[in-house]
Design an enzyme around this catalytic site. Structure first.
Site, PDB file in Angstrom:
ATOM      1  N   GLU A  38      -9.323  -1.437   5.101  1.00 40.97           N
ATOM      2  CA  GLU A  38     -10.640  -1.533   6.775  1.00 40.97           C
ATOM      3  C   GLU A  38     -11.528  -2.436   6.462  1.00 40.97           C
ATOM      4  O   GLU A  38     -12.124  -2.585   5.802  1.00 40.97           O
ATOM      5  CB  GLU A  38     -10.746   0.039   6.417  1.00 40.97           C
ATOM      6  CG  GLU A  38      -9.461   1.861   6.267  1.00 40.97           C
ATOM      7  CD  GLU A  38      -8.761   1.290   7.298  1.00 40.97           C
ATOM      8  OE1 GLU A  38      -8.235   0.241   8.311  1.00 40.97           O
ATOM      9  OE2 GLU A  38      -8.331   2.100   8.261  1.00 40.97           O
ATOM     10  N   ASP A  52       1.036  -1.384   0.104  1.00 45.58           N
ATOM     11  CA  ASP A  52       0.003   0.084   0.057  1.00 45.58           C
ATOM     12  C   ASP A  52       1.128   1.357   0.349  1.00 45.58           C
ATOM     13  O   ASP A  52       2.029   1.347   0.319  1.00 45.58           O
ATOM     14  CB  ASP A  52      -1.089   0.192   1.584  1.00 45.58           C
ATOM     15  CG  ASP A  52      -0.285  -0.181   2.629  1.00 45.58           C
ATOM     16  OD1 ASP A  52       0.669  -0.480   2.451  1.00 45.58           O
ATOM     17  OD2 ASP A  52      -1.209  -0.510   2.824  1.00 45.58           O
ATOM     18  N   HIS A  66      -7.279  -4.738   9.922  1.00 50.15           N
ATOM     19  CA  HIS A  66      -7.352  -4.807   8.594  1.00 50.15           C
ATOM     20  C   HIS A  66      -6.204  -5.236   8.017  1.00 50.15           C
ATOM     21  O   HIS A  66      -4.812  -5.389   8.780  1.00 50.15           O
ATOM     22  CB  HIS A  66      -7.179  -3.193   8.424  1.00 50.15           C
ATOM     23  CG  HIS A  66      -5.827  -2.306   8.593  1.00 50.15           C
ATOM     24  ND1 HIS A  66      -6.315  -1.380   8.803  1.00 50.15           N
ATOM     25  CD2 HIS A  66      -4.726  -2.722   8.816  1.00 50.15           C
ATOM     26  CE1 HIS A  66      -4.702  -0.395   9.619  1.00 50.15           C
ATOM     27  NE2 HIS A  66      -3.728  -0.743   9.196  1.00 50.15           N
ATOM     28  N   ASN A 125      -7.549  -2.871  14.071  1.00 46.40           N
ATOM     29  CA  ASN A 125      -8.793  -2.945  13.199  1.00 46.40           C
ATOM     30  C   ASN A 125      -9.240  -4.371  12.796  1.00 46.40           C
ATOM     31  O   ASN A 125     -10.440  -4.711  12.222  1.00 46.40           O
ATOM     32  CB  ASN A 125      -9.750  -1.423  12.800  1.00 46.40           C
ATOM     33  CG  ASN A 125      -9.187  -1.400  11.845  1.00 46.40           C
ATOM     34  OD1 ASN A 125      -8.130  -1.675  11.635  1.00 46.40           O
ATOM     35  ND2 ASN A 125      -9.348  -0.571  10.987  1.00 46.40           N
TER      36      ASN A 125
HETATM   37  C1  GLP Z   1      -0.282  -0.084   8.473  1.00 45.04           C
HETATM   38  C2  GLP Z   1      -0.582  -1.005   7.815  1.00 45.04           C
HETATM   39  C3  GLP Z   1      -0.306  -2.172   7.325  1.00 45.04           C
HETATM   40  C4  GLP Z   1       0.055  -3.167   8.585  1.00 45.04           C
HETATM   41  C5  GLP Z   1      -0.355  -2.481   9.999  1.00 45.04           C
HETATM   42  C6  GLP Z   1      -0.052  -2.526  11.443  1.00 45.04           C
HETATM   43  O1  GLP Z   1      -1.235   0.471   8.724  1.00 45.04           O
HETATM   44  N1  GLP Z   1      -0.779  -0.557   6.177  1.00 45.04           N
HETATM   45  O2  GLP Z   1       0.427  -2.786   5.881  1.00 45.04           O
HETATM   46  O3  GLP Z   1       0.161  -4.871   8.726  1.00 45.04           O
HETATM   47  O4  GLP Z   1      -0.685  -1.100   9.751  1.00 45.04           O
HETATM   48  O5  GLP Z   1       1.204  -2.097  11.459  1.00 45.04           O
HETATM   49  P1  GLP Z   1       2.154  -2.352  13.376  1.00 45.04           P
HETATM   50  O6  GLP Z   1       3.082  -3.968  12.460  1.00 45.04           O
HETATM   51  O7  GLP Z   1       2.778  -1.086  12.745  1.00 45.04           O
HETATM   52  O8  GLP Z   1       1.090  -2.406  13.848  1.00 45.04           O
END
Ligand code: GLP
Length: 264
Positions: free
Chosen positions: A144, A68, A139, A137
């Site tokens: 989302e 992304d 995702h 959440n």
């Molecule tokens: C982000 C990314 C995801 C990621 C998630 C968790 O916003 N878009 O690809 O897996 O949130 O992030 P973290 O590993 O820092 O908790």
């Protein structure tokens, strides 16, 4: 889904690194790796970087596809995912920048950019292994809750919770972009294999819901239940609200899994 419960975050990274390296050996030099940003996979990338550094793994001809990208940041912004991926993944893994791709969140027409990204993934023969984290959440990528389970790369509006979670990378929540361009859940499901890494109590609720709850757009990561080859690697805290832990520990023992990934 294969659910591997490990002692701590370091072991999670070692197991996931071993799994990704196994796929790289099997597929060969042109392997296509889907890479996630966020803190969850950092130990996995460190494990892979150590393999590259001592010559056990060569990714110089491999492809990387980011999940992304934010929409609304200037190109080259240090928190744009193109930059984060370069800094934390593809440079330490000594990958060829020409083979590293991210959705173009800077494009004037995001629908065209999404379709182009799907085409790039296809041209590389599809993604061999997708590395994933999960949002609090549920995702994956930036899909989302209530995203289409069949979606392709598309523009999304980020929820207040996701923007708050990601505010730590910016000067404040107001600086976190409101929109992103993300691989869709359908795109993620097309990967040959997927591996998700999750650490910490903050993710325990989402983990229990997407692994043991129903497949539902409410919990986007639950779509992985429909994938034929997914490995979920958890530390004890992330696994703490699961019900079937005896089954997972018995069937997918952490040390045995790691030894098996290193073997072939
Ligand atoms: C982000 C990314 C995801 C990621 C998630 C968790 O916003 N878009 O690809 O897996 O949130 O992030 P973290 O590993 O820092 O908790």
């Amino acid at each position: 889904m294969k659910v591997i419960i490990c002692e701590d975050a370091a072991q999670v990274g070692a197991v996931a690194g071993a799994k990704v390296a196994q796929v790289c050996r099997r597929v060969g030099p042109g392997v296509a790796i889907g890479v996630a940003t966020g803190s969850s996979p950092l130990e996995t990338y460190a494990d892979l970087a150590a393999r590259v550094a001592d010559g056990r793994l060569d990714l110089s001809r491999a492809y990387a596809f980011a999940l992304d990208e934010y929409v609304g940041l200037p190109q080259g912004h240090p928190e744009s995912y193109a930059e984060v991926v370069r800094r934390t993944v593809t440079e330490p893994l000594k990958m060829d920048p020409a083979r590293v791709h991210a959705p173009n969140g800077f494009a004037p027409d995001l629908a065209i950019a999404g379709a182009k990204y799907e085409g790039l993934i296809k041209a590389a023969g599809g993604i061999d292994i997708q590395i994933l984290g999960v949002g609090s959440n549920g995702h994956i990528g930036f899909n989302e809750p209530m995203s289409s389970l069949a979606s392709r790369t598309h523009k999304v509006r980020l929820t207040p919770r996701t923007r708050a979670d990601n505010a730590r990378f910016f000067e404040g929540v107001d600086q976190v972009p409101e929109y992103a361009l993300t691989q869709g859940l359908g795109t993620i499901l097309d990967a040959q294999e997927a591996i998700m890494v999750v650490q910490g109590k903050g993710k325990a609720e989402a983990v229990a819901a997407f692994i043991e709850g129903p497949v539902s757009a409410r919990m986007p990561a639950s779509v992985l239940q429909l994938h034929k080859d997914v490995t979920i690697v958890l530390d004890e805290d992330a696994a703490s609200l699961l019900e079937f832990t005896d089954y997972y520990r018995h069937t997918y023992n952490c040390r045995e899994s790691m030894a098996q990934f290193e073997e072939n």
